[in-house]
Design a protein around this motif. Structure first.
Motif, PDB file in Angstrom:
ATOM      1  N   ILE A 108      -4.826 -14.980  -2.364  1.00 14.61           N
ATOM      2  CA  ILE A 108      -4.574 -15.835  -1.198  1.00 14.61           C
ATOM      3  C   ILE A 108      -5.897 -16.413  -0.691  1.00 14.61           C
ATOM      4  O   ILE A 108      -5.998 -17.598  -0.387  1.00 14.61           O
ATOM      5  CB  ILE A 108      -3.825 -15.056  -0.092  1.00 14.61           C
ATOM      6  N   ARG A 109      -6.923 -15.572  -0.645  1.00 18.71           N
ATOM      7  CA  ARG A 109      -8.249 -16.059  -0.234  1.00 18.71           C
ATOM      8  C   ARG A 109      -8.800 -17.058  -1.256  1.00 18.71           C
ATOM      9  O   ARG A 109      -9.379 -18.068  -0.888  1.00 18.71           O
ATOM     10  CB  ARG A 109      -9.223 -14.889  -0.070  1.00 18.71           C
ATOM     11  N   ASP A 118       2.152 -22.814   0.689  1.00 11.97           N
ATOM     12  CA  ASP A 118       1.195 -22.542  -0.383  1.00 11.97           C
ATOM     13  C   ASP A 118       1.699 -21.479  -1.369  1.00 11.97           C
ATOM     14  O   ASP A 118       0.974 -21.060  -2.264  1.00 11.97           O
ATOM     15  CB  ASP A 118      -0.142 -22.072   0.213  1.00 11.97           C
ATOM     16  N   MET A 119       2.933 -21.066  -1.180  1.00 11.82           N
ATOM     17  CA  MET A 119       3.521 -19.992  -1.982  1.00 11.82           C
ATOM     18  C   MET A 119       3.430 -20.290  -3.486  1.00 11.82           C
ATOM     19  O   MET A 119       3.027 -19.433  -4.270  1.00 11.82           O
ATOM     20  CB  MET A 119       4.987 -19.823  -1.573  1.00 11.82           C
ATOM     21  N   MET A 123       1.498 -18.030  -6.243  1.00 11.69           N
ATOM     22  CA  MET A 123       2.256 -17.383  -7.317  1.00 11.69           C
ATOM     23  C   MET A 123       1.769 -17.843  -8.693  1.00 11.69           C
ATOM     24  O   MET A 123       1.626 -17.025  -9.601  1.00 11.69           O
ATOM     25  CB  MET A 123       3.760 -17.665  -7.168  1.00 11.69           C
ATOM     26  N   SER A 124       1.477 -19.132  -8.835  1.00 16.97           N
ATOM     27  CA  SER A 124       1.033 -19.626 -10.148  1.00 16.97           C
ATOM     28  C   SER A 124      -0.360 -19.108 -10.499  1.00 16.97           C
ATOM     29  O   SER A 124      -0.706 -18.991 -11.664  1.00 16.97           O
ATOM     30  CB  SER A 124       1.059 -21.153 -10.191  1.00 16.97           C
ATOM     31  N   THR A 125      -1.145 -18.778  -9.488  1.00 16.62           N
ATOM     32  CA  THR A 125      -2.474 -18.226  -9.741  1.00 16.62           C
ATOM     33  C   THR A 125      -2.419 -16.726  -9.999  1.00 16.62           C
ATOM     34  O   THR A 125      -3.154 -16.206 -10.833  1.00 16.62           O
ATOM     35  CB  THR A 125      -3.404 -18.501  -8.529  1.00 16.62           C
ATOM     36  N   LEU A 142       5.365  -9.474  -1.512  1.00 14.66           N
ATOM     37  CA  LEU A 142       4.047  -9.264  -0.921  1.00 14.66           C
ATOM     38  C   LEU A 142       3.396 -10.581  -0.514  1.00 14.66           C
ATOM     39  O   LEU A 142       2.779 -10.654   0.562  1.00 14.66           O
ATOM     40  CB  LEU A 142       3.134  -8.529  -1.903  1.00 14.66           C
ATOM     41  N   VAL A 143       3.512 -11.597  -1.352  1.00 14.52           N
ATOM     42  CA  VAL A 143       2.923 -12.893  -1.021  1.00 14.52           C
ATOM     43  C   VAL A 143       3.581 -13.457   0.231  1.00 14.52           C
ATOM     44  O   VAL A 143       2.902 -13.917   1.144  1.00 14.52           O
ATOM     45  CB  VAL A 143       3.040 -13.883  -2.215  1.00 14.52           C
TER      46      VAL A 143
END
Length: 148
Positions: A108-109, A118-119, A123-125, A142-143
């Protein structure tokens, strides 16, 4: 290639020990890997591709398990639980909740995510980082928790 070799060794051992359930699961996994290899048009799957096949097989069984439990089919539930245990023995060690939470926070950071919009970016990262080491549904929860 190491996974295929391990499956071959385990298949021979299962034949010698007359472990019908284990043998059937190993054969199904090998067939799935062979089908994937044919689909991709290459002889040897990469470790990542092998992991994808294992994950797909595991997910199919877990989805079926839930349906059989709801339908009260205990005979099939027991069979699927055995198959899941066998497939999981070939998967990498699963991340603990704490380890997964650290990866989620770091990602996330990394992508500077701030809201649920930005989900997809998160997720793709994160998915390539934890491939085979954590269930997508766990990661998704969690995300969402950290982006809300």
């Amino acid at each position: 290639m190491a996974l295929v070799e391990q499956l071959n060794r385990d298949m021979k051992q299962a034949m010698k020990n007359k472990e019908k359930d284990r043998l059937a699961v190993i054969r199904m996994v090998k067939a799935s890997m062979q089908n994937e290899s044919i689909k991709l048009g290459n002889k040897n799957l990469s470790e990542d591709e092998e992991l994808t096949v294992l994950s797909k097989e595991l997910k199919q069984r877990k989805d079926s398990l839930q349906e059989f439990k709801e339908a009260g089919r205990d005979d099939l539930v027991d069979k699927l639980e055995t198959e899941i245990d066998i497939i999981e023995s070939y998967m990498p060690r699963q991340l603990t909740d704490e380890e997964l939470e650290q990866v989620v926070k770091a990602t996330i950071r990394e992508v500077n995510a701030s809201s649920k919009q930005d989900m997809g970016k998160v997720m793709s990262t994160i998915m390539p980082k934890v491939k085979g080491k954590a269930d997508g549904a766990r990661i998704n929860k969690l995300v969402q928790k950290h982006l809300s």
